[in-house]
Design an enzyme around this catalytic site. Structure first.
Site, PDB file in Angstrom:
ATOM      1  N   THR A   1       0.846  -1.184   0.000  1.00  0.00           N
ATOM      2  CA  THR A   1       0.000   0.000   0.000  1.00  0.00           C
ATOM      3  C   THR A   1       0.886   1.241   0.000  1.00  0.00           C
ATOM      4  OG1 THR A   1      -1.764   1.211   1.122  1.00  0.00           O
ATOM      5  CG2 THR A   1      -0.276  -0.060   2.529  1.00  0.00           C
ATOM      6  N   GLU A   2       0.522   2.197  -0.830  1.00  0.00           N
ATOM      7  CA  GLU A   2       1.346   3.379  -1.067  1.00  0.00           C
ATOM      8  C   GLU A   2       1.694   4.149   0.202  1.00  0.00           C
ATOM      9  OE1 GLU A   2       0.532   7.767  -2.942  1.00  0.00           O
ATOM     10  OE2 GLU A   2      -0.354   6.063  -3.987  1.00  0.00           O
ATOM     11  N   ASN A   3       0.800   4.159   1.172  1.00  0.00           N
ATOM     12  CA  ASN A   3       1.051   4.948   2.378  1.00  0.00           C
ATOM     13  C   ASN A   3       2.108   4.344   3.292  1.00  0.00           C
ATOM     14  OD1 ASN A   3      -1.178   3.065   2.635  1.00  0.00           O
ATOM     15  ND2 ASN A   3      -1.494   3.825   4.705  1.00  0.00           N
TER      16      ASN A   3
ATOM     17  N   SER B   1       8.376   3.998   0.574  1.00  0.00           N
ATOM     18  CA  SER B   1       7.329   3.319  -0.176  1.00  0.00           C
ATOM     19  C   SER B   1       7.298   3.787  -1.625  1.00  0.00           C
ATOM     20  CB  SER B   1       5.975   3.565   0.486  1.00  0.00           C
ATOM     21  OG  SER B   1       4.944   2.914  -0.208  1.00  0.00           O
TER      22      SER B   1
END
Length: 219
Positions: free
Chosen positions: A45-47, A87
């Protein structure tokens, strides 16, 4: 089953055993809840996390453990958290095998527009990490509803909105059909049960050819 669930369920079937997979905000984040039982993935997940799993039970929600859309998720054994900068670096460097992105428009050349709409004379919101994913990810799956609220096709001959990525989409999934983009040619691979090729042509602006192995969408 609503439209968003149809798309998410079908998109989950495109993920392959052993992949590192990113899920974008919106419909894509739901795909983790419908993964086939026989595959194991590392979900990103990008976060800032690798190794997340499906949504938890309501009684087990932890507000500090969410996906890029701020929806609660679970952490699987071996999961790792990191800064947003790390990330994004993983996304740019090619460590992600596949990403499922939401889209506002896609076209027959594999272009995707998923970040900007014009309202009251202004373009918004911001582009976010989707640009990094379209650059650094090996396989891009675009998910979107087939038409807008007025019935206009969102599968375009050429995208009209500002692009997120150019010639990068490999598969397009809507609630009506599944297309592959092969050498900048759109190929109709699946249709929703009960629909015909003529039905798809009637709601699709883009030109496409029909796969020799055309079949019904299985959910």
């Amino acid at each position: 089953m609503d439209v968003r669930e149809i798309i998410a369920r079908r998109a989950a079937q495109e993920l392959r055993d052993g992949e590192v997979a990113n899920l974008g905000i919106g419909i894509p984040t739901q795909a983790v809840n419908y993964l086939p039982e026989n595959i194991q993935l590392i979900m990103h997940t990008e976060n800032g996390a690798f190794g997340f799993g499906p949504r938890p039970k309501y009684s087990e929600v932890n507000s500090d453990i969410t996906n890029a859309g701020s929806e609660p998720v679970t952490f699987l054994p071996g999961a790792a958290c990191m800064s947003l900068a790390t990330s994004l670096g993983a996304m740019r460097k090619g460590y992600i095998d596949v990403t499922i992105l939401g889209a506002l428009e896609v076209d027959q050349f594999g272009n995707i527009a998923n970040w900007a709409v014009k309202r009251n004379g202004y373009w918004w919101p911001g582009i976010g990490g989707a640009m990094d994913l379209t650059y650094g990810t090996k396989r891009i799956i675009a998910t979107l509803q087939h038409t807008d609220k007025k019935g206009n096709s969102k599968i375009k001959k050429k995208c009209e909105l500002p692009l997120t990525g150019k010639n990068c989409v490999s598969t397009i999934i809507t609630e009506k059909a599944v297309f592959d983009v092969v050498d900048k040619v759109l190929v109709l691979r699946e249709v929703y049960p009960g629909l015909t090729v003529e039905d798809i042509k009637a709601i699709t602006e883009a030109d496409f050819v029909i796969s020799e192995n055309l079949k019904e969408m299985h959910l």
